[in-house]
Scaffold this motif. Structure first.
Motif, mmCIF file in Angstrom:
data_model
loop_
_atom_site.group_PDB
_atom_site.id
_atom_site.type_symbol
_atom_site.label_atom_id
_atom_site.label_comp_id
_atom_site.label_asym_id
_atom_site.label_seq_id
_atom_site.Cartn_x
_atom_site.Cartn_y
_atom_site.Cartn_z
ATOM 1 N N GLU A 79 49.649 -29.038 -5.344
ATOM 2 C CA GLU A 79 48.445 -29.737 -5.795
ATOM 3 C C GLU A 79 48.449 -29.936 -7.308
ATOM 4 O O GLU A 79 47.614 -30.662 -7.843
ATOM 5 N N ASN A 80 49.412 -29.316 -7.988
ATOM 6 C CA ASN A 80 49.412 -29.345 -9.447
ATOM 7 C C ASN A 80 50.511 -30.207 -10.049
ATOM 8 O O ASN A 80 50.357 -30.717 -11.159
ATOM 9 N N LYS A 81 51.611 -30.363 -9.349
ATOM 10 C CA LYS A 81 52.734 -31.117 -9.889
ATOM 11 C C LYS A 81 52.538 -32.611 -9.653
ATOM 12 O O LYS A 81 52.293 -33.048 -8.533
ATOM 13 N N ILE A 82 52.652 -33.374 -10.724
ATOM 14 C CA ILE A 82 52.465 -34.827 -10.697
ATOM 15 C C ILE A 82 53.828 -35.478 -10.887
ATOM 16 O O ILE A 82 54.621 -35.048 -11.741
ATOM 17 N N LEU A 83 54.130 -36.504 -10.118
ATOM 18 C CA LEU A 83 55.425 -37.171 -10.188
ATOM 19 C C LEU A 83 55.429 -38.233 -11.283
ATOM 20 O O LEU A 83 54.491 -39.019 -11.405
ATOM 21 N N GLY A 84 56.501 -38.258 -12.067
ATOM 22 C CA GLY A 84 56.694 -39.287 -13.077
ATOM 23 C C GLY A 84 58.014 -40.004 -12.857
ATOM 24 O O GLY A 84 58.949 -39.437 -12.276
ATOM 25 N N VAL A 85 58.106 -41.254 -13.300
ATOM 26 C CA VAL A 85 59.294 -42.068 -13.045
ATOM 27 C C VAL A 85 59.810 -42.679 -14.349
ATOM 28 O O VAL A 85 59.103 -43.464 -14.985
ATOM 29 N N ILE A 86 61.028 -42.293 -14.744
ATOM 30 C CA ILE A 86 61.737 -42.980 -15.825
ATOM 31 C C ILE A 86 62.910 -43.690 -15.154
ATOM 32 O O ILE A 86 63.928 -43.083 -14.839
ATOM 33 N N ASN A 100 52.692 -52.469 -10.718
ATOM 34 C CA ASN A 100 51.419 -53.073 -10.319
ATOM 35 C C ASN A 100 50.223 -52.178 -10.628
ATOM 36 O O ASN A 100 49.077 -52.633 -10.579
ATOM 37 N N PHE A 101 50.483 -50.900 -10.930
ATOM 38 C CA PHE A 101 49.406 -49.948 -11.195
ATOM 39 C C PHE A 101 49.088 -49.899 -12.684
ATOM 40 O O PHE A 101 49.969 -50.045 -13.533
ATOM 41 N N ASP A 102 47.816 -49.671 -12.992
ATOM 42 C CA ASP A 102 47.411 -49.453 -14.375
ATOM 43 C C ASP A 102 47.917 -48.103 -14.854
ATOM 44 O O ASP A 102 48.327 -47.251 -14.059
ATOM 45 N N ASP A 103 47.871 -47.887 -16.167
ATOM 46 C CA ASP A 103 48.219 -46.580 -16.707
ATOM 47 C C ASP A 103 47.247 -45.526 -16.196
ATOM 48 O O ASP A 103 46.062 -45.805 -15.959
ATOM 49 N N GLY A 104 47.765 -44.323 -16.011
ATOM 50 C CA GLY A 104 46.931 -43.226 -15.551
ATOM 51 C C GLY A 104 47.601 -42.457 -14.432
ATOM 52 O O GLY A 104 48.795 -42.628 -14.162
ATOM 53 N N ILE A 105 46.843 -41.612 -13.773
ATOM 54 C CA ILE A 105 47.334 -40.815 -12.657
ATOM 55 C C ILE A 105 46.714 -41.351 -11.368
ATOM 56 O O ILE A 105 45.491 -41.492 -11.273
ATOM 57 N N HIS A 106 47.556 -41.671 -10.385
ATOM 58 C CA HIS A 106 47.095 -42.304 -9.148
ATOM 59 C C HIS A 106 47.549 -41.489 -7.941
ATOM 60 O O HIS A 106 48.658 -40.948 -7.930
ATOM 61 N N SER A 107 46.713 -41.432 -6.917
ATOM 62 C CA SER A 107 47.097 -40.843 -5.638
ATOM 63 C C SER A 107 47.719 -41.939 -4.777
ATOM 64 O O SER A 107 47.117 -42.998 -4.591
ATOM 65 N N ILE A 108 48.924 -41.686 -4.270
ATOM 66 C CA ILE A 108 49.613 -42.702 -3.477
ATOM 67 C C ILE A 108 50.147 -42.094 -2.175
ATOM 68 O O ILE A 108 50.274 -40.878 -2.033
ATOM 69 N N ASP A 109 50.469 -43.000 -1.240
ATOM 70 C CA ASP A 109 51.035 -42.595 0.039
ATOM 71 C C ASP A 109 52.529 -42.305 -0.113
ATOM 72 O O ASP A 109 53.205 -42.859 -0.993
ATOM 73 N N ILE A 110 53.032 -41.477 0.792
ATOM 74 C CA ILE A 110 54.475 -41.306 0.930
ATOM 75 C C ILE A 110 54.806 -41.347 2.415
ATOM 76 O O ILE A 110 53.943 -41.152 3.269
ATOM 77 N N GLY A 111 56.055 -41.633 2.728
ATOM 78 C CA GLY A 111 56.502 -41.621 4.108
ATOM 79 C C GLY A 111 57.344 -40.394 4.385
ATOM 80 O O GLY A 111 57.831 -39.733 3.463
ATOM 81 N N SER A 112 57.501 -40.084 5.656
ATOM 82 C CA SER A 112 58.456 -39.056 6.059
ATOM 83 C C SER A 112 59.319 -39.609 7.174
ATOM 84 O O SER A 112 58.866 -40.409 7.997
ATOM 85 N N ARG A 277 50.309 -37.278 -6.327
ATOM 86 C CA ARG A 277 49.798 -37.984 -7.504
ATOM 87 C C ARG A 277 50.984 -38.451 -8.340
ATOM 88 O O ARG A 277 51.980 -37.745 -8.471
ATOM 89 N N ILE A 278 50.849 -39.657 -8.879
ATOM 90 C CA ILE A 278 51.932 -40.219 -9.679
ATOM 91 C C ILE A 278 51.400 -40.637 -11.038
ATOM 92 O O ILE A 278 50.278 -41.146 -11.160
ATOM 93 N N PHE A 279 52.213 -40.407 -12.052
ATOM 94 C CA PHE A 279 51.832 -40.658 -13.443
ATOM 95 C C PHE A 279 52.421 -41.985 -13.884
ATOM 96 O O PHE A 279 53.595 -42.280 -13.634
ATOM 97 N N ASN A 280 51.617 -42.800 -14.552
ATOM 98 C CA ASN A 280 52.088 -44.094 -15.025
ATOM 99 C C ASN A 280 51.638 -44.299 -16.467
ATOM 100 O O ASN A 280 50.439 -44.242 -16.763
ATOM 101 N N ASP A 281 52.579 -44.496 -17.367
ATOM 102 C CA ASP A 281 52.303 -44.769 -18.782
ATOM 103 C C ASP A 281 53.376 -45.743 -19.256
ATOM 104 O O ASP A 281 54.473 -45.347 -19.644
ATOM 105 N N LYS A 282 53.089 -47.026 -19.192
ATOM 106 C CA LYS A 282 54.087 -48.061 -19.454
ATOM 107 C C LYS A 282 54.654 -47.985 -20.874
ATOM 108 O O LYS A 282 55.851 -48.185 -21.089
#
Length: 290
Positions: A79-86, A100-112, A277-282
């Protein structure tokens, strides 16, 4: 909040020393507490991400979609670790949708798929075989990194045989030979092919594209349209939206899952709504990759 960077030392074409220097510069400029770890072997990112303290932090995958998938699988359930993408790999398809997402932290779906989680696309058929055969093009040093997927497609196209599968999704069932089956959480795969132009990362549904067996002469114009996200006009292509799908075959199948391969005869896929949760900061990402 601390930033952890997991760099795939073997991913993409960037100079890793320069990349690390850019990370340090961007973090110093923003007075961010951070650390940097390099992977040495496959699945290292999963282990490294899981071993970080379970506290409010951003775990950045620095590499391609495979490194990102490993990192995701190391933090699912926290619940604490947020995913970031470089996006510093050769494909970086998930990052195309994330734009397509604005900057900030967003809750997103994942598949299994069976026992593995994924962010982007799981597919079987011609596209999965193309991804599988990219390893062959890596052995040809004269092929530019940016053209490996295209070179693999030419190689695969002449050897490809349709896959015979059974599919169950909601009230729909299908059985027979297929050219492509793509189960999409995000929009792009194959280094920029817009397979699922309507897919959303927060709607709780897969966008599923089923391409029935096609004559090879018709595959080429279909793929040309797919590259532009205009392939839905072909009658052989059906789009579905479901939260679960089961795929099986009498013969072993190769599923391409976020750039990594899974082989077997039976696959269960499920969407998990708002699972991470995923982190976005363009600007931050731009400063590192510019």
């Amino acid at each position: 909040m601390k930033y952890h960077f997991i760099i795939n030392g073997k991913s993409g074409k960037d100079n890793k020393s320069l990349l690390e220097a850019k990370i340090r510069e961007a973090c110093f400029k923003r007075k961010i507490n951070y650390d940097i770890t390099y992977t040495k072997r496959p699945s290292d990112a999963k282990r490294i991400a899981a071993e970080f303290p379970d506290e409010e932090s951003v775990i950045f995958s620095v590499g391609g979609d495979g490194n990102l998938n490993d990192t995701l699988n190391g933090i699912v359930g926290s619940e604490n670790k947020i995913l970031g993408v470089i996006p510093a790999g050769s494909g970086n398809d998930f990052a195309r949708t994330l734009k397509n997402f604005d900057d900030g932290i967003h809750s997103i779906d994942i598949g299994s798929i069976n026992n593995r989680y994924f962010l982007n696309v799981a597919c079987v058929g011609l596209d999965a075989d193309v991804a599988d055969n990219v390893s062959i093009t890596r052995e040809k040093k004269w092929i530019p990194t940016s053209q490996r997927f295209n070179a693999s497609f030419v190689y695969t196209y002449f050897k490809y045989l349709p896959k015979k599968v059974k599919i169950r999704m909601g009230e729909n069932e299908a059985e027979g030979e297929i050219t492509i089956l793509a189960i999409c959480n995000a929009q792009y795969y194959g280094s920029g092919y817009k397979i699922a132009p309507h897919a959303l990362l927060d709607d709780g549904l897969f966008d599923i594209y089923l391409v029935k067996k096609m004559p090879k002469i018709k595959i080429l114009p279909m793929l040309a349209s797919l590259a532009r996200g205009k392939h839905e006009k072909f009658s052989a292509i059906k789009r579905y939206q479901e939260s679960e799908i089961h795929v099986e075959s009498d013969e072993k199948l190769s599923f391409n899952v976020d750039g990594e391969l899974m082989r077997g005869t039976s696959f269960d896929l499920k969407i998990h709504k708002a699972a991470i949760r995923i982190f976005n900061d363009k600007k931050f990402i731009y400063d590192i990759l510019k």
